[in-house]
Design a protein around this motif. Structure first.
Motif, PDB file in Angstrom:
ATOM      1  N   ARG A 168       0.844  -1.206   0.000  1.00 56.84           N
ATOM      2  CA  ARG A 168       0.000   0.000   0.000  1.00 56.84           C
ATOM      3  C   ARG A 168       0.873   1.248   0.000  1.00 56.84           C
ATOM      4  O   ARG A 168       0.636   2.183  -0.749  1.00 56.84           O
ATOM      5  CB  ARG A 168      -0.931   0.012   1.226  1.00 56.84           C
ATOM      6  CG  ARG A 168      -2.189  -0.797   1.033  1.00 56.84           C
ATOM      7  CD  ARG A 168      -3.239  -0.432   2.066  1.00 56.84           C
ATOM      8  NE  ARG A 168      -2.755  -0.548   3.433  1.00 56.84           N
ATOM      9  CZ  ARG A 168      -2.762  -1.694   4.130  1.00 56.84           C
ATOM     10  NH1 ARG A 168      -3.226  -2.796   3.583  1.00 56.84           N
ATOM     11  NH2 ARG A 168      -2.316  -1.721   5.370  1.00 56.84           N
ATOM     12  N   SER A 198       2.581   1.789  -3.364  1.00 56.73           N
ATOM     13  CA  SER A 198       1.717   2.256  -4.449  1.00 56.73           C
ATOM     14  C   SER A 198       1.310   3.707  -4.208  1.00 56.73           C
ATOM     15  O   SER A 198       1.225   4.482  -5.152  1.00 56.73           O
ATOM     16  CB  SER A 198       0.528   1.329  -4.656  1.00 56.73           C
ATOM     17  OG  SER A 198      -0.537   1.674  -3.814  1.00 56.73           O
ATOM     18  N   ARG A 199       1.098   4.092  -2.934  1.00 55.97           N
ATOM     19  CA  ARG A 199       0.828   5.504  -2.633  1.00 55.97           C
ATOM     20  C   ARG A 199       2.008   6.363  -3.055  1.00 55.97           C
ATOM     21  O   ARG A 199       1.853   7.413  -3.652  1.00 55.97           O
ATOM     22  CB  ARG A 199       0.579   5.703  -1.133  1.00 55.97           C
ATOM     23  CG  ARG A 199      -0.863   5.514  -0.720  1.00 55.97           C
ATOM     24  CD  ARG A 199      -1.168   6.222   0.587  1.00 55.97           C
ATOM     25  NE  ARG A 199      -0.226   5.879   1.649  1.00 55.97           N
ATOM     26  CZ  ARG A 199      -0.385   4.850   2.484  1.00 55.97           C
ATOM     27  NH1 ARG A 199      -1.434   4.058   2.367  1.00 55.97           N
ATOM     28  NH2 ARG A 199       0.507   4.617   3.434  1.00 55.97           N
ATOM     29  N   ARG A 200       3.211   5.887  -2.748  1.00 55.09           N
ATOM     30  CA  ARG A 200       4.425   6.632  -3.067  1.00 55.09           C
ATOM     31  C   ARG A 200       4.579   6.760  -4.584  1.00 55.09           C
ATOM     32  O   ARG A 200       4.930   7.820  -5.092  1.00 55.09           O
ATOM     33  CB  ARG A 200       5.621   5.885  -2.474  1.00 55.09           C
ATOM     34  CG  ARG A 200       6.925   6.620  -2.576  1.00 55.09           C
ATOM     35  CD  ARG A 200       7.956   5.862  -1.769  1.00 55.09           C
ATOM     36  NE  ARG A 200       9.087   6.719  -1.453  1.00 55.09           N
ATOM     37  CZ  ARG A 200      10.234   6.662  -2.090  1.00 55.09           C
ATOM     38  NH1 ARG A 200      10.398   5.810  -3.070  1.00 55.09           N
ATOM     39  NH2 ARG A 200      11.228   7.457  -1.760  1.00 55.09           N
ATOM     40  N   ALA A 201       4.298   5.688  -5.310  1.00 53.04           N
ATOM     41  CA  ALA A 201       4.387   5.716  -6.773  1.00 53.04           C
ATOM     42  C   ALA A 201       3.399   6.736  -7.339  1.00 53.04           C
ATOM     43  O   ALA A 201       3.723   7.467  -8.276  1.00 53.04           O
ATOM     44  CB  ALA A 201       4.125   4.332  -7.347  1.00 53.04           C
ATOM     45  N   ASP A 202       2.198   6.799  -6.753  1.00 57.05           N
ATOM     46  CA  ASP A 202       1.194   7.769  -7.209  1.00 57.05           C
ATOM     47  C   ASP A 202       1.696   9.193  -7.015  1.00 57.05           C
ATOM     48  O   ASP A 202       1.561  10.040  -7.893  1.00 57.05           O
ATOM     49  CB  ASP A 202      -0.120   7.614  -6.423  1.00 57.05           C
ATOM     50  CG  ASP A 202      -0.843   6.326  -6.768  1.00 57.05           C
ATOM     51  OD1 ASP A 202      -0.479   5.697  -7.792  1.00 57.05           O
ATOM     52  OD2 ASP A 202      -1.756   5.939  -6.020  1.00 57.05           O
ATOM     53  N   VAL A 203       2.280   9.449  -5.852  1.00 52.76           N
ATOM     54  CA  VAL A 203       2.795  10.789  -5.541  1.00 52.76           C
ATOM     55  C   VAL A 203       3.902  11.163  -6.522  1.00 52.76           C
ATOM     56  O   VAL A 203       3.926  12.258  -7.074  1.00 52.76           O
ATOM     57  CB  VAL A 203       3.313  10.854  -4.086  1.00 52.76           C
ATOM     58  CG1 VAL A 203       4.087  12.142  -3.843  1.00 52.76           C
ATOM     59  CG2 VAL A 203       2.144  10.741  -3.115  1.00 52.76           C
ATOM     60  N   ALA A 218       4.469   9.905  -9.533  1.00 50.65           N
ATOM     61  CA  ALA A 218       3.901  10.070 -10.877  1.00 50.65           C
ATOM     62  C   ALA A 218       3.210  11.430 -10.986  1.00 50.65           C
ATOM     63  O   ALA A 218       3.362  12.136 -11.979  1.00 50.65           O
ATOM     64  CB  ALA A 218       2.909   8.949 -11.170  1.00 50.65           C
ATOM     65  N   HIS A 219       2.477  11.800  -9.943  1.00 46.11           N
ATOM     66  CA  HIS A 219       1.764  13.070  -9.951  1.00 46.11           C
ATOM     67  C   HIS A 219       2.751  14.234 -10.033  1.00 46.11           C
ATOM     68  O   HIS A 219       2.578  15.151 -10.827  1.00 46.11           O
ATOM     69  CB  HIS A 219       0.887  13.209  -8.705  1.00 46.11           C
ATOM     70  CG  HIS A 219       0.189  14.529  -8.639  1.00 46.11           C
ATOM     71  ND1 HIS A 219      -0.869  14.839  -9.461  1.00 46.11           N
ATOM     72  CD2 HIS A 219       0.412  15.632  -7.892  1.00 46.11           C
ATOM     73  CE1 HIS A 219      -1.268  16.064  -9.199  1.00 46.11           C
ATOM     74  NE2 HIS A 219      -0.505  16.562  -8.247  1.00 46.11           N
ATOM     75  N   SER A 220       3.816  14.190  -9.231  1.00 47.67           N
ATOM     76  CA  SER A 220       4.757  15.312  -9.231  1.00 47.67           C
ATOM     77  C   SER A 220       5.505  15.382 -10.560  1.00 47.67           C
ATOM     78  O   SER A 220       5.852  16.455 -11.018  1.00 47.67           O
ATOM     79  CB  SER A 220       5.731  15.217  -8.052  1.00 47.67           C
ATOM     80  OG  SER A 220       6.585  14.118  -8.220  1.00 47.67           O
ATOM     81  N   ARG A 269       4.126  14.519 -13.470  1.00 53.04           N
ATOM     82  CA  ARG A 269       3.134  15.102 -14.385  1.00 53.04           C
ATOM     83  C   ARG A 269       3.107  16.601 -14.234  1.00 53.04           C
ATOM     84  O   ARG A 269       3.147  17.334 -15.205  1.00 53.04           O
ATOM     85  CB  ARG A 269       1.736  14.529 -14.089  1.00 53.04           C
ATOM     86  CG  ARG A 269       1.331  13.412 -15.023  1.00 53.04           C
ATOM     87  CD  ARG A 269      -0.171  13.205 -15.065  1.00 53.04           C
ATOM     88  NE  ARG A 269      -0.808  13.198 -13.760  1.00 53.04           N
ATOM     89  CZ  ARG A 269      -0.842  12.153 -12.935  1.00 53.04           C
ATOM     90  NH1 ARG A 269      -0.258  11.024 -13.267  1.00 53.04           N
ATOM     91  NH2 ARG A 269      -1.455  12.224 -11.774  1.00 53.04           N
TER      92      ARG A 269
END
Length: 168
Positions: A136, A139-144, A146-148, A150
């Motif tokens: 978990r 995957s949260r870290r990967a989202d962060v 990816a967002h930064s 972008r």
């Protein structure tokens, strides 16, 4: 009285009252542990920086991708009986030094080593909560991340594409 002869228990000793099925098959423990190790390694900032900055040369990414499998072998492999967090720490230190010519002095190595040893013990006991938590978090870290990335890309763009109309 009817005294039954004492027979020593066969196989590894289990705590009193433990069900025969309390320990999952090794392959099950190992496949969960593999996922956990990958998640823990994916969150290791020192390794991330080493790969991003190519401190290990052009093959930095490939070197990093080998690490989870090597750690699983070390901690959960056939010769892992006396592997403790000190041995794992030493392994991680040498890995960073040999492959990336760098040293992590942020305490992350000891933390990862202790996490992996604890995680493997839990997996052997059929407790996969540490694996789930690591996944978990990863995957949260990967989202962060990816967002930064972008956001950075959108800022860098500045609509340059509209300026040069050479496609006709």
């Amino acid at each position: 009285g009817s005294h039954r002869p004492f027979h020593p228990p066969r196989g590894p000793r289990r705590p009193r009252g433990a069900m025969e099925s309390s320990q999952p098959p090794l392959s099950t423990s190992r496949s969960h542990f593999e996922r956990g190790v990958s998640s823990v390694v994916a969150q290791w900032t020192a390794l991330e920086l080493a790969v991003e900055n190519r401190w290990g040369g052009r093959r930095s990414q490939a070197k990093a991708e080998k690490l989870p499998g090597e750690l699983v072998e070390l901690v959960a492999g056939p010769d892992s009986d006396d592997v403790d967090h000190q041995l794992v720490s030493q392994y991680l230190e040498e890995f960073l030094e040999d492959e990336f010519h760098t040293v992590a002095e942020d305490g992350s190595i000891e933390e990862i080593a202790a996490t992996l040893i604890g995680m493997w013990r839990a997996c052997r006991a059929g407790d996969y909560s540490a694996v789930d938590a690591a996944e978990r978090k990863a995957s949260r870290r990967a989202d962060v991340v990816a967002h930064s990335q972008r956001v950075r890309t959108e800022d860098d763009d500045d609509d340059d594409d509209d300026d040069d109309d050479d496609d006709d």
